[in-house]
Design a protein around this motif. Structure first.
Motif, mmCIF file in Angstrom:
data_model
loop_
_atom_site.group_PDB
_atom_site.id
_atom_site.type_symbol
_atom_site.label_atom_id
_atom_site.label_comp_id
_atom_site.label_asym_id
_atom_site.label_seq_id
_atom_site.Cartn_x
_atom_site.Cartn_y
_atom_site.Cartn_z
ATOM 1 N N PRO A 635 0.827 -1.209 0.000
ATOM 2 C CA PRO A 635 0.000 0.000 0.000
ATOM 3 C C PRO A 635 0.860 1.256 0.000
ATOM 4 C CG PRO A 635 -0.695 -1.537 1.706
ATOM 5 C CD PRO A 635 0.621 -2.023 1.209
ATOM 6 N N GLN A 636 0.265 2.302 -0.582
ATOM 7 C CA GLN A 636 0.797 3.657 -0.499
ATOM 8 C C GLN A 636 -0.261 4.476 0.242
ATOM 9 O OE1 GLN A 636 1.437 4.694 -4.591
ATOM 10 N NE2 GLN A 636 3.372 3.557 -4.742
ATOM 11 N N VAL A 637 0.159 5.174 1.333
ATOM 12 C CA VAL A 637 -0.824 5.789 2.214
ATOM 13 C C VAL A 637 -0.538 7.274 2.364
ATOM 14 C CG1 VAL A 637 -1.068 3.641 3.500
ATOM 15 C CG2 VAL A 637 0.535 5.371 4.312
ATOM 16 N N ASP A 638 -1.557 7.969 2.797
ATOM 17 C CA ASP A 638 -1.417 9.365 3.213
ATOM 18 C C ASP A 638 -0.972 9.354 4.677
ATOM 19 O OD1 ASP A 638 -2.126 11.951 4.400
ATOM 20 O OD2 ASP A 638 -3.048 12.376 2.465
ATOM 21 N N ALA A 639 0.207 9.906 4.965
ATOM 22 C CA ALA A 639 0.786 9.804 6.311
ATOM 23 C C ALA A 639 -0.064 10.519 7.358
ATOM 24 C CB ALA A 639 2.200 10.371 6.310
ATOM 25 N N SER A 640 -0.830 11.490 6.935
ATOM 26 C CA SER A 640 -1.633 12.246 7.915
ATOM 27 C C SER A 640 -2.905 11.500 8.280
ATOM 28 C CB SER A 640 -1.976 13.622 7.339
ATOM 29 O OG SER A 640 -0.799 14.352 7.096
#
Length: 868
Positions: A635-640
């Motif tokens: 997965p690639q995620v939004d860190a916030s």
């Protein structure tokens, strides 16, 4: 304004001229009308004189004479206006008649020259003359049958003959415009102008007009005058509208016609019979001039044809004589022996070179058989050649001949059939002595020990040299090098560029070696350096510094070359050549496995690695068929928000129950070419997965997949992608191809065209491991890249290395300025996450969030992190 563009405005000019006159006529007060129209007429006639005057200076020859007549007519009308305004005596009418005369003679000249140049049939114009003659005769009878004394009294032979010529001219113009394309607009304007002026003038003479009708007649006259003058602008001088002839003939012709008109008007009277006679004579006079000009033209052409024919015959005869002399010179003085013999081989003729090279006299050779001078073992093949020559086709054969001194020479005989009246009557044999050339070829084949591309020793020379050292028992070091990424260079730039690179490497190798060292090309991009010393470190450092590290500038592109090097020593690493080469090859592949651009000394443990490598190579051949290749997703995620914004598709290979790392099997796949099939499988699976996700409840915004160099330059890639789009109708923007920076950074049209083709399909593009290459960043501006991926090597150094922090911050700022998305790879710690988010990179990928996982685990992970 050019003449061509002005042609488009000619109708508007003429209509505007007439309309302006009508406005003056109707809008000017009655007491000022006469002076206003007088000034208007003078302006228009002055413009006409100016236009025709310019034409006089613009043209030459007959065109100038025609425009002189037009100018003379215009001057007559201007004088008529001036005299008519001050007085109304009969002299003013004479000016109109004289103007009509100039215009009609000019029109007849145009018709006459058109007939002369185009050589049209005169019978057609005879019919026009007859029709005009009968029509004018009928009008004459009608005039007298009206018994209108005032009308008849005004009628004279001059007006009638002008009307006759006008009608004849109109019919001739119409016919010429139908059969002759050149000068149509020129003749049409003359036709309209002259007919308009003639009809208006004759009508004004025969009838009494007053008031507005009288002024309209003058408007028609002035518009006709401008029409005649403005024909200069549509006279197509690039075409032969008019023939160029003696102007004196036409001047005399004009004088004769004018004298006849004046004489017939004074002498014959106005009776029907007198008028018919005058008109007939006038038409015959015109016809006689046309016939004389056509006869002169035909005579001139006939004379020209006869002259050309005489010159051609004389030239041909001279050429034949020269060719005969050339043939005799070629046969007699040719440096090569030439024989002429019949179909049975009997010599009919031989040149001096043929007799002297054999050491025999010409008399001795004449009458002998050509087979007598050929060695016995070559006679049978040559006899077959002689039989085959009867089909009329030349044949070449190499034969051995014996000279009078007993010397054997090798001749290349070019046998040419001598064909007379379609039959082969004999044979020319041109002999070329190739004895020395044969010897040189044999010597070249024997001494061929150098590579034709690089100039280095070839494989056979290397083997001989190494075998000699082994036999002599002399210690030496053998260095086996293979270029890193050479296949990618061939794929990207083409094989011609790869050949140029090998040539440059060969030059640098020759200059980098010492006297006790020599190099050779084993094949492809593999090179061997043999040094009769044991200082391999010094040799390696020198080769990398002088050969493999400096960039190569080719075809406007900087190409960086590195090499993986394997080293063996004799005798400790092998006592035979094949063992030394095999062990050096193993050491070289270990260097590639270590990351390339490395040097490895052979060790016995490498043999075990070779067996393992062989097993992997064999396993890759059937990995897809056995279903051992699977798709993993990270997965690639939004860190916030921790929301999943995408995923990267990764390839995993499970062989014999164990997972083989991609770093281990991907290089082997690239080397063996299996990467092409594996890459297509990955793309197919990615399309299918996105389609399944779109049909279900998994709204994955983006799915990334790596695109190898071979795939990028596969000529069938675009067609394959279009086929997949038809099979799996997915949203193209959800598909993201990741390219290596090394490929993208090469400024070649091939790369740009392929990237533009991918973008045209709607696919997004990323640069993987950005910043790890050694190329210019100019490609970021040139190529439509959507995303940059910060490499794991940078991310792992953020906590301990301030320089990596600065570089990463620069990459993020640059991407933001260029409007590109960012994804940081290899994020594992909170510090890395916080730092990246702080500098503006919110999209991340790494073990801090999730490892690469099979499809079913990814679906569970996705549902868990997207469920409210």
């Amino acid at each position: 304004m050019s003449a061509y563009s002005l042609r488009q405005y000619v109708p508007a000019i003429l209509i505007g001229t007439f309309s302006t006159g009508l406005l003056f006529l109707f809008l000017t007060p009655h007491d000022l009308r006469q002076i206003t129209l007088f000034i208007y007429y003078l302006v228009i006639s002055g413009a006409a004189i100016g236009i025709s005057g310019v034409a006089i200076f613009k043209h030459r020859g007959m065109r100038r004479f025609i425009h002189v007549l037009i100018s003379a007519g215009n001057v007559c009308f201007t004088l008529y206006l001036l005299m008519h305004y001050h007085s109304t005596n009969d002299n003013t009418q004479s000016l109109l008649f004289l103007q009509n005369f100039f215009y009609l003679i000019m029109a007849l000249i145009v018709i006459t020259q058109s007939i002369e140049f185009r050589t049209l049939k005169l019978r057609t114009f005879d019919l026009f003359a007859l029709f005009s003659f009968l029509l004018i005769g009928g009008l004459h009878i009608w005039f007298f049958s009206t018994q209108d004394v005032s009308l008849v009294s005004q009628l004279s032979g001059f007006e009638e003959q002008m009307l006759l010529i006008s009608l004849y001219m109109m019919l001739a113009f119409l016919y010429l415009n139908r059969v002759v394309s050149a000068g149509q607009q020129f003749r049409i304007l003359l036709l309209i102008g002259i007919l308009g002026f003639t009809i208006a003038s004759i009508a004004n003479t025969l009838f009494v007009f007053s008031g507005i009708t009288h002024e309209v007649i003058h408007l028609l006259q002035i518009s006709s005058i401008l029409t005649i003058s403005i024909s200069y602008w549509v006279d197509d001088v690039s075409e032969d509208v008019l023939a160029y002839d003696s102007i004196v003939d036409y001047v005399l012709y004009s004088v004769v016609v004018m004298m006849f008109l004046l004489a017939s008007d004074r002498l014959l009277g106005t009776s029907v019979m007198d008028s018919m006679i005058a008109n007939a004579v006038l038409l015959l006079l015109i016809r006689q001039f046309v016939v004389s000009k056509q006869n002169a033209l035909i005579s001139h052409r006939l004379h020209t044809v006869n002259t050309d024919l005489e010159v051609a015959v004389s030239t041909k005869a001279h050429e034949l004589e020269i060719r005969e002399q050339q043939y005799r010179s070629l046969f007699a003085y040719h440096s090569e022996p030439i024989f002429l013999f019949d179909l049975h081989g009997e010599v009919l003729s031989v040149n001096e070179a043929g007799s002297s090279i054999l050491g025999l006299t010409t008399e001795t050779l004449l009458g002998s058989n050509i087979l007598d001078i050929i060695e016995s073992k070559d006679r049978a093949p040559y006899t077959i050649i002689l039989q085959e020559l009867t089909n009329g086709r030349p044949r070449t054969i190499d034969v051995r001949v014996m000279t009078d001194e007993g010397e054997t020479r090798v001749w290349q005989l070019v046998n040419v059939p001598m064909i007379i009246d379609g039959e082969v009557e004999g044979i020319y044999a041109i002999a070329k002595d190739i004895t020395q050339m044969i010897e040189q070829q044999e010597q070249i084949l024997y001494q061929a020990k150098f590579d034709s591309l690089t100039g280095l020793h070839n494989r056979y020379a290397l083997q001989e040299q190494i075998e000699r050292l082994i036999e002599e028992g002399r210690t030496f070091t053998l260095m086996f090098s293979d270029l890193d990424g050479f296949k990618e260079i061939n794929d990207q730039f083409g094989h011609h560029m790869g050949d140029q690179l090998l040539q440059h490497i060969g030059k640098r190798l020759r200059t980098a070696l010492l006297p006790n060292e020599y190099a050779g090309r084993l094949g492809g991009d593999e090179f061997i350096v043999v040094a009769e010393h044991g200082d391999d470190e010094m040799l390696t450092e020198r080769l990398r510094r002088l050969v493999y590290r400096p960039p190569y500038y080719m075809a406007g592109t900087l190409v960086e070359v590195h090499a993986s090097i394997g080293i063996v020593r004799f005798p400790e690493h092998g006592k035979k050549l094949k063992h030394l080469l095999s062990n050096a090859d193993l050491a070289m592949y270990r260097a590639k496995d270590k990351g390339r651009d490395e040097t490895v000394m052979f060790e016995p443990e490498l043999r075990e690695d070779k067996e393992e490598r062989k097993v992997l190579m064999e396993g890759l051949e059937t990995a897809l068929e056995k279903g051992e290749i699977s798709l993993f997703l990270q997965p690639q995620v939004d860190a916030s928000t921790k929301a999943i914004i995408g995923a990267e598709a990764l390839m995993r290979w499970q062989h014999n129950g164990a997972f083989i790392p991609p770093s281990q099997f991907i290089p082997i796949a690239e080397e063996t070419g299996h990467i092409q099939d594996l890459g297509r499988w990955m793309i197919h699976e990615t399309f299918q997965l996105i389609h399944v996700f779109e049909q279900g409840d998994i709204h994955l915004p983006k799915l990334s997949v790596n695109l190898s160099v071979r795939q990028l330059f596969d000529e069938h890639l675009i067609d394959y992608l279009k086929t997949l789009f038809e099979r799996f109708p997915i949203e193209p923007s959800r598909l993201n191809f990741e390219l290596t920076e090394t490929v993208a950074a090469h400024h070649s049209d091939r790369v740009l065209n392929r990237i533009l083709e991918l973008k045209a399909l709607g696919i997004k593009l990323s640069i993987d491991d950005f910043g790890t290459g050694y190329s210019s960043l100019a490609y970021l501006v040139r190529y439509p890249i959507d995303e940059l991926k910060i490499p794991r090597e940078f991310t792992m150094q953020l906590e301990e290395n301030r320089e990596y922090q600065m570089v990463t911050t620069t990459i993020v700022a640059m991407a933001r300025q260029l409007g590109m998305a960012l994804v940081a790879e290899g994020v594992e710690t909170e510090y890395q996450e916080t730092f990246l988010r702080k500098i503006g990179c919110d999209s991340m990928q790494g073990y801090r969030y999730a490892k690469p996982m099979p499809l079913d685990e990814f679906v569970i992970y996705y549902m868990k992190h997207t469920t409210p």
